[in-house]
Design a protein around this motif. Structure first.
Motif, PDB file in Angstrom:
ATOM      1  N   LEU A 116       0.827  -1.192   0.000  1.00 51.27           N
ATOM      2  CA  LEU A 116       0.000   0.000   0.000  1.00 51.27           C
ATOM      3  C   LEU A 116       0.870   1.253   0.000  1.00 51.27           C
ATOM      4  O   LEU A 116       0.569   2.260  -0.656  1.00 51.27           O
ATOM      5  CB  LEU A 116      -0.902  -0.029   1.242  1.00 51.27           C
ATOM      6  N   GLN A 117       1.966   1.188   0.720  1.00 48.57           N
ATOM      7  CA  GLN A 117       2.889   2.318   0.771  1.00 48.57           C
ATOM      8  C   GLN A 117       3.483   2.591  -0.604  1.00 48.57           C
ATOM      9  O   GLN A 117       3.557   3.740  -1.045  1.00 48.57           O
ATOM     10  CB  GLN A 117       3.998   2.036   1.786  1.00 48.57           C
ATOM     11  N   LEU A 120       0.894   4.181  -2.825  1.00 48.37           N
ATOM     12  CA  LEU A 120       0.671   5.576  -2.458  1.00 48.37           C
ATOM     13  C   LEU A 120       1.763   6.465  -3.057  1.00 48.37           C
ATOM     14  O   LEU A 120       1.496   7.539  -3.612  1.00 48.37           O
ATOM     15  CB  LEU A 120       0.664   5.707  -0.930  1.00 48.37           C
ATOM     16  N   ALA A 121       2.983   5.990  -2.962  1.00 48.37           N
ATOM     17  CA  ALA A 121       4.100   6.762  -3.501  1.00 48.37           C
ATOM     18  C   ALA A 121       3.962   6.912  -5.014  1.00 48.37           C
ATOM     19  O   ALA A 121       4.062   8.021  -5.565  1.00 48.37           O
ATOM     20  CB  ALA A 121       5.426   6.086  -3.146  1.00 48.37           C
ATOM     21  N   ASN A 124       1.679   9.333  -6.546  1.00 44.62           N
ATOM     22  CA  ASN A 124       2.126  10.720  -6.475  1.00 44.62           C
ATOM     23  C   ASN A 124       3.354  10.976  -7.342  1.00 44.62           C
ATOM     24  O   ASN A 124       4.087  11.943  -7.129  1.00 44.62           O
ATOM     25  CB  ASN A 124       2.428  11.097  -5.028  1.00 44.62           C
ATOM     26  N   GLY A 125       3.561  10.099  -8.319  1.00 51.41           N
ATOM     27  CA  GLY A 125       4.683  10.283  -9.238  1.00 51.41           C
ATOM     28  C   GLY A 125       6.032  10.074  -8.577  1.00 51.41           C
ATOM     29  O   GLY A 125       7.049  10.585  -9.032  1.00 51.41           O
ATOM     30  N   PHE A 126       6.022   9.314  -7.509  1.00 51.71           N
ATOM     31  CA  PHE A 126       7.206   9.174  -6.689  1.00 51.71           C
ATOM     32  C   PHE A 126       7.770   7.766  -6.842  1.00 51.71           C
ATOM     33  O   PHE A 126       7.031   6.790  -6.882  1.00 51.71           O
ATOM     34  CB  PHE A 126       6.805   9.429  -5.231  1.00 51.71           C
ATOM     35  N   LEU A 127       9.091   7.654  -6.931  1.00 50.62           N
ATOM     36  CA  LEU A 127       9.729   6.338  -7.000  1.00 50.62           C
ATOM     37  C   LEU A 127      10.231   5.960  -5.610  1.00 50.62           C
ATOM     38  O   LEU A 127      11.241   6.482  -5.143  1.00 50.62           O
ATOM     39  CB  LEU A 127      10.904   6.382  -7.982  1.00 50.62           C
ATOM     40  N   PRO A 128       9.519   5.079  -4.924  1.00 44.38           N
ATOM     41  CA  PRO A 128       9.900   4.753  -3.543  1.00 44.38           C
ATOM     42  C   PRO A 128      11.150   3.898  -3.500  1.00 44.38           C
ATOM     43  O   PRO A 128      11.318   2.991  -4.319  1.00 44.38           O
ATOM     44  CB  PRO A 128       8.692   3.972  -3.024  1.00 44.38           C
TER      45      PRO A 128
END
Lengths: 143, 143
Positions: A116-117, A120-121, A124-128
């Motif tokens: 899920l984390q 979520l990332a 938001n266009g984010f590369l976790p």
DNA sequence: CCTGATAATGATATTTATTATCAATAGTAG
DNA sequence: CTACTATTGATAATAAATATCATTATCAGG
């Protein structure tokens, strides 16, 4: 991954970076592998000093940084306490439940939560790359 | 919750603790409410000094602590940087995506995630009170 | 096995953010 | 208005982590 694997990883990392192996490094690695989880640099230093009084404080710090670099340890910072170092060999990633009363750390893991984390990332266009989850509250004994 | 509510909360908290209201407190509260999110004590101090050169650094620190105590601000510590203070009025709890390259903070929230975290804590006999989730990686612009 | 280049060490100094100190000042209840 | 004492501001102290630097030790290449 066991103790000897960890040692191998460290030695290979040292060699590949063009660094040198010293007996101090071995002593510090050994002590870290035997130490309690979430140990501070100071406590580790004290433990090492009992058997090896010639090892310096700065050297312990320097090598803890190396251990983090090669992936065998992780830094944990809670509040304004000093940095704790957590062994990362022989165990999966986990999150922490931290008791606000007694200070105890409980390690937990939940696959759904991890997924899920990431979602979520990404939403938001984010590369976790890594994450830290700390849940504060009261443990079974303190509540 | 708007700006005036926040001021009210602070004043009431001050009074109930038997503390005193000073113009410095008002100036610091005002500056904090107008400041960028995740501001450091040092930057807030600098901003205040532009209009009020008589306010001291220690006073800013002291009152930031008070703001945290009364629930209007939250401390955020990333790595070994200095503490950042995040306004907590007029917004829901949220987690942070933190870009490892440019340092940008992205605020996110996911209800399912929150629920799952609570369940995880409770499954371990833990009473969750608050939590902190930080996901590190690369933001849209940096990846 | 030597040896030279240089990484590593250990003692200590430095840095940096935060907290403590303390004399002077200023809220506030009565 | 007054007495009590919280607050302030300047600065000292603290504490953890990092930098400095002369000395020592490692190790690749001969």
């Amino acid at each position: 991954m066991d103790r000897n694997d960890a040692k191998g990883i460290f030695r290979i990392y040292i060699k590949e970076k063009g660094l040198r192996n010293t007996w101090q490094r071995e002593v510090i690695l050994d002590a870290f592998l035997s130490a309690e989880k979430h140990i501070t640099a100071e406590k580790l230093f004290a433990a090492i000093r009992e058997k090896n009084p010639e090892v310096g404080y700065a050297t312990v710090h320097r090598n803890l940084s190396l251990l983090c670099e090669c992936g065998l340890a992780d830094e944990i910072k809670i509040g304004r306490q000093q940095t704790r170092y957590e062994p990362k060999f022989g165990q999966k990633h986990h999150d922490h439940l931290i008791c606000l009363k007694c200070g105890r750390f409980i390690e937990v893991n939940d696959h759904k939560l991890e997924k899920l984390q990431d979602k979520l990332a990404e939403a938001n266009g984010f590369l976790p790359m890594r994450h830290k989850l700390e849940i504060y509250g009261l443990c079974r004994e303190c509540k």
